[in-house]
Design a protein around this motif. Structure first.
Motif, PDB file in Angstrom:
ATOM      1  N   ILE A  58      -7.777   9.895  10.354  1.00  0.00           N
ATOM      2  CA  ILE A  58      -6.879   8.994  11.087  1.00  0.00           C
ATOM      3  C   ILE A  58      -6.121   9.702  12.205  1.00  0.00           C
ATOM      4  O   ILE A  58      -5.529   9.046  13.033  1.00  0.00           O
ATOM      5  CB  ILE A  58      -5.893   8.262  10.146  1.00  0.00           C
ATOM      6  CG1 ILE A  58      -4.968   9.240   9.436  1.00  0.00           C
ATOM      7  CG2 ILE A  58      -6.623   7.381   9.168  1.00  0.00           C
ATOM      8  CD1 ILE A  58      -3.890   8.557   8.628  1.00  0.00           C
ATOM      9  N   VAL A  86       3.947  -0.233   1.027  1.00  0.00           N
ATOM     10  CA  VAL A  86       3.225  -0.399  -0.246  1.00  0.00           C
ATOM     11  C   VAL A  86       1.863   0.288  -0.254  1.00  0.00           C
ATOM     12  O   VAL A  86       1.235   0.393  -1.303  1.00  0.00           O
ATOM     13  CB  VAL A  86       3.024  -1.894  -0.627  1.00  0.00           C
ATOM     14  CG1 VAL A  86       4.318  -2.527  -1.070  1.00  0.00           C
ATOM     15  CG2 VAL A  86       2.347  -2.675   0.471  1.00  0.00           C
ATOM     16  N   ALA A  87       1.398   0.703   0.925  1.00  0.00           N
ATOM     17  CA  ALA A  87       0.094   1.387   0.999  1.00  0.00           C
ATOM     18  C   ALA A  87       0.316   2.716   1.716  1.00  0.00           C
ATOM     19  O   ALA A  87      -0.236   2.971   2.780  1.00  0.00           O
ATOM     20  CB  ALA A  87      -0.910   0.521   1.743  1.00  0.00           C
ATOM     21  N   GLY A  89      -0.663   5.732   1.425  1.00  0.00           N
ATOM     22  CA  GLY A  89      -1.757   6.621   1.790  1.00  0.00           C
ATOM     23  C   GLY A  89      -1.224   8.034   1.948  1.00  0.00           C
ATOM     24  O   GLY A  89      -0.431   8.512   1.121  1.00  0.00           O
ATOM     25  N   SER A 110      -2.521   5.150  -5.759  1.00  0.00           N
ATOM     26  CA  SER A 110      -3.315   6.366  -5.918  1.00  0.00           C
ATOM     27  C   SER A 110      -2.405   7.587  -6.016  1.00  0.00           C
ATOM     28  O   SER A 110      -1.727   7.938  -5.044  1.00  0.00           O
ATOM     29  CB  SER A 110      -4.268   6.525  -4.725  1.00  0.00           C
ATOM     30  OG  SER A 110      -4.680   7.865  -4.604  1.00  0.00           O
ATOM     31  N   ASP A 135       0.855  -0.127  -8.553  1.00  0.00           N
ATOM     32  CA  ASP A 135      -0.224  -1.016  -8.105  1.00  0.00           C
ATOM     33  C   ASP A 135       0.434  -2.319  -7.644  1.00  0.00           C
ATOM     34  O   ASP A 135       1.367  -2.809  -8.286  1.00  0.00           O
ATOM     35  CB  ASP A 135      -1.188  -1.274  -9.273  1.00  0.00           C
ATOM     36  CG  ASP A 135      -2.429  -2.039  -8.832  1.00  0.00           C
ATOM     37  OD1 ASP A 135      -3.498  -1.426  -8.756  1.00  0.00           O
ATOM     38  OD2 ASP A 135      -2.317  -3.263  -8.559  1.00  0.00           O
ATOM     39  N   TRP A 136      -0.095  -2.876  -6.536  1.00  0.00           N
ATOM     40  CA  TRP A 136       0.531  -4.092  -5.976  1.00  0.00           C
ATOM     41  C   TRP A 136       0.588  -5.232  -6.980  1.00  0.00           C
ATOM     42  O   TRP A 136       1.487  -6.066  -6.928  1.00  0.00           O
ATOM     43  CB  TRP A 136      -0.263  -4.587  -4.757  1.00  0.00           C
ATOM     44  CG  TRP A 136      -0.475  -3.544  -3.724  1.00  0.00           C
ATOM     45  CD1 TRP A 136       0.395  -2.535  -3.388  1.00  0.00           C
ATOM     46  CD2 TRP A 136      -1.621  -3.387  -2.884  1.00  0.00           C
ATOM     47  NE1 TRP A 136      -0.141  -1.776  -2.394  1.00  0.00           N
ATOM     48  CE2 TRP A 136      -1.376  -2.270  -2.061  1.00  0.00           C
ATOM     49  CE3 TRP A 136      -2.825  -4.081  -2.742  1.00  0.00           C
ATOM     50  CZ2 TRP A 136      -2.300  -1.833  -1.109  1.00  0.00           C
ATOM     51  CZ3 TRP A 136      -3.734  -3.652  -1.797  1.00  0.00           C
ATOM     52  CH2 TRP A 136      -3.474  -2.541  -0.993  1.00  0.00           C
ATOM     53  N   ASN A 155      -5.641  -1.190   6.920  1.00  0.00           N
ATOM     54  CA  ASN A 155      -6.730  -1.919   6.271  1.00  0.00           C
ATOM     55  C   ASN A 155      -6.741  -1.679   4.761  1.00  0.00           C
ATOM     56  O   ASN A 155      -7.771  -1.354   4.176  1.00  0.00           O
ATOM     57  CB  ASN A 155      -8.087  -1.501   6.876  1.00  0.00           C
ATOM     58  CG  ASN A 155      -9.190  -2.490   6.549  1.00  0.00           C
ATOM     59  OD1 ASN A 155      -8.967  -3.698   6.482  1.00  0.00           O
ATOM     60  ND2 ASN A 155     -10.396  -1.983   6.331  1.00  0.00           N
ATOM     61  N   SER A 156      -5.599  -1.830   4.139  1.00  0.00           N
ATOM     62  CA  SER A 156      -5.488  -1.540   2.709  1.00  0.00           C
ATOM     63  C   SER A 156      -5.736  -2.764   1.824  1.00  0.00           C
ATOM     64  O   SER A 156      -6.345  -2.647   0.753  1.00  0.00           O
ATOM     65  CB  SER A 156      -4.085  -0.983   2.405  1.00  0.00           C
ATOM     66  OG  SER A 156      -3.903   0.230   3.090  1.00  0.00           O
ATOM     67  N   HIS A 159      -8.885  -3.759  -0.252  1.00  0.00           N
ATOM     68  CA  HIS A 159      -9.322  -3.179  -1.525  1.00  0.00           C
ATOM     69  C   HIS A 159      -9.288  -4.183  -2.673  1.00  0.00           C
ATOM     70  O   HIS A 159      -9.778  -3.877  -3.764  1.00  0.00           O
ATOM     71  CB  HIS A 159      -8.451  -1.975  -1.891  1.00  0.00           C
ATOM     72  CG  HIS A 159      -8.832  -0.727  -1.147  1.00  0.00           C
ATOM     73  ND1 HIS A 159      -9.992  -0.042  -1.385  1.00  0.00           N
ATOM     74  CD2 HIS A 159      -8.203  -0.039  -0.173  1.00  0.00           C
ATOM     75  CE1 HIS A 159     -10.065   1.016  -0.591  1.00  0.00           C
ATOM     76  NE2 HIS A 159      -8.986   1.033   0.163  1.00  0.00           N
TER      77      HIS A 159
HETATM   78  N1  SAM Z   1      -1.645   2.987   4.901  1.00  0.00           N
HETATM   79  C1  SAM Z   1      -2.384   4.239   4.892  1.00  0.00           C
HETATM   80  C2  SAM Z   1      -2.958   4.506   6.247  1.00  0.00           C
HETATM   81  O1  SAM Z   1      -2.933   3.608   7.074  1.00  0.00           O
HETATM   82  O2  SAM Z   1      -3.383   5.617   6.517  1.00  0.00           O
HETATM   83  C3  SAM Z   1      -3.458   4.271   3.822  1.00  0.00           C
HETATM   84  C4  SAM Z   1      -4.608   3.352   4.001  1.00  0.00           C
HETATM   85  S1  SAM Z   1      -5.857   3.538   2.778  1.00  0.00           S
HETATM   86  C5  SAM Z   1      -7.200   2.734   3.595  1.00  0.00           C
HETATM   87  C6  SAM Z   1      -5.496   2.328   1.548  1.00  0.00           C
HETATM   88  C7  SAM Z   1      -4.394   2.698   0.595  1.00  0.00           C
HETATM   89  O3  SAM Z   1      -4.064   1.559  -0.206  1.00  0.00           O
HETATM   90  C8  SAM Z   1      -4.775   3.819  -0.356  1.00  0.00           C
HETATM   91  O4  SAM Z   1      -3.787   4.810  -0.343  1.00  0.00           O
HETATM   92  C9  SAM Z   1      -4.892   3.123  -1.708  1.00  0.00           C
HETATM   93  O5  SAM Z   1      -4.573   3.949  -2.791  1.00  0.00           O
HETATM   94  C10 SAM Z   1      -3.912   1.975  -1.551  1.00  0.00           C
HETATM   95  N2  SAM Z   1      -4.241   0.840  -2.426  1.00  0.00           N
HETATM   96  C11 SAM Z   1      -5.387   0.133  -2.454  1.00  0.00           C
HETATM   97  N3  SAM Z   1      -5.325  -0.837  -3.382  1.00  0.00           N
HETATM   98  C12 SAM Z   1      -4.101  -0.736  -3.966  1.00  0.00           C
HETATM   99  C13 SAM Z   1      -3.449  -1.459  -5.010  1.00  0.00           C
HETATM  100  N4  SAM Z   1      -4.038  -2.475  -5.650  1.00  0.00           N
HETATM  101  N5  SAM Z   1      -2.185  -1.090  -5.337  1.00  0.00           N
HETATM  102  C14 SAM Z   1      -1.576  -0.056  -4.709  1.00  0.00           C
HETATM  103  N6  SAM Z   1      -2.160   0.681  -3.720  1.00  0.00           N
HETATM  104  C15 SAM Z   1      -3.415   0.334  -3.355  1.00  0.00           C
END
Ligand code: SAM
Length: 285
Positions: A58, A86-87, A89, A110, A135-136, A155-156, A159
């Protein structure tokens, strides 16, 4: 770990979050990777090596230039002070928010990501991130307090593989916001990928020069992306759900957000299939 005034865990330098996983394990999608369409699988996809490479993917400096002040302008325009990332990363947005003076709590499901984010907070400006493993789908159980804004970026949200999980997560976000709070959530332009094939210009987010991110398989229920790091030839994958833009907007409204504005690559007006990313700004009141 310490505890802040909302009761959230706050990592301190001696005690970054520990991973309960076998963190040196390679990614494992089994014999039939195209059949891996489960929300819970995201934790196993972010293995240590991939997380280490993620910042190369990134590229913080270029990402800062690409995004400009879009997110902080959105927050400041609404008088936001307290933000839940919340994400988290590897911590890019959490660090930016702290630098801009927002009170920020950094959550992620994670442990690998949170450990890296915590280390990055220290290296990029000596910030001690308040990290929470959550976890969300059970956010309100693990994160405390009310927030003016929630950001779910990079793009979180993609998932989440079932509609039930998506509704549950959005409802948890909604419940953690103050009465006039705002959710900012972005996603890849999957409409373009599903309808026209992949043509990302890689301008936003995935802009490391030594890495390519390309879809290996796309259907209405799965976007499997391959990430190749050209310095050492290593490859990783993410299995994601290809969210259509209007579907995400509808879900946001159905869980109660009153107004959803969608930007394409940070612009208010855009041709349907032009942007790489959509950014939804959803207001609670
Ligand atoms: N926001 C950061 C970025 O833009 O660099 C990270 C993006 S990464 C693609 C997605 C993140 O969402 C990961 O860190 C993953 O662990 C988290 N994630 C995915 N599903 C999740 C869930 N159900 N609950 C909590 N975190 C989640």
């Amino acid at each position: 770990m310490g505890t802040d005034h909302d009761g959230n865990q706050r990592a301190v330098a001696e005690a970054p979050p520990e991973s309960p996983l076998d963190s040196d394990a390679p990614q494992d999608f089994g014999d039939k990777p195209l059949e891996v369409r489960e929300t819970d699988h995201y934790v196993a996809e972010y293995v240590t090596d991939f997380v280490e490479k993620w910042d190369q993917l990134i590229d913080w400096k270029k990402r800062t230039e690409s995004e400009g002040t879009f997110f902080t302008d959105q927050l400041k325009a609404r008088g936001v002070r307290k933000v839940l990332d919340v994400a988290t990363g590897t911590g890019f947005h959490s660090v930016r928010l702290l630098e801009e003076g927002f009170e920020t709590v950094s959550a992620d499901g994670s442990p690998e990501m949170l450990a890296k984010a915590f280390a990055n907070g220290l290296s990029y400006g000596g910030h001690i991130l308040r990290v929470v493993h959550a976890d969300w789908r059970w956010l309100n159980r693990d994160v405390h307090g009310e927030y003016d804004a929630i950001v779910c970026l990079g793009n979180s949200f993609t998932h989440l593989f079932s509609e039930r999980d998506r509704r549950k997560a959005l409802a948890e976000f909604y419940a953690m916001l103050k009465h006039d709070g705002v959710l900012i959530l972005d996603q890849r332009n999957y409409d373009a990928i599903l309808d026209d094939g992949f043509s990302s210009k890689h301008t936003y987010y995935y802009c490391g020069e030594n890495v390519s991110a390309e879809p290996e398989h796309v259907d209405e229920g799965l976007a499997r992306f391959r990430y190749t790091f050209h310095d050492d030839g290593s490859q990783y994958h993410l299995n994601m759900y290809p969210l259509r833009k209007d579907y995400t907007r509808r879900l946001m409204r159905e869980v109660g957000f009153q107004r959803v504005e969608t930007y394409g690559d940070f612009q208010e007006t855009y041709a349907k299939h032009d942007p790489d990313f959509f950014i939804h700004v959803a207001e609670k009141a």
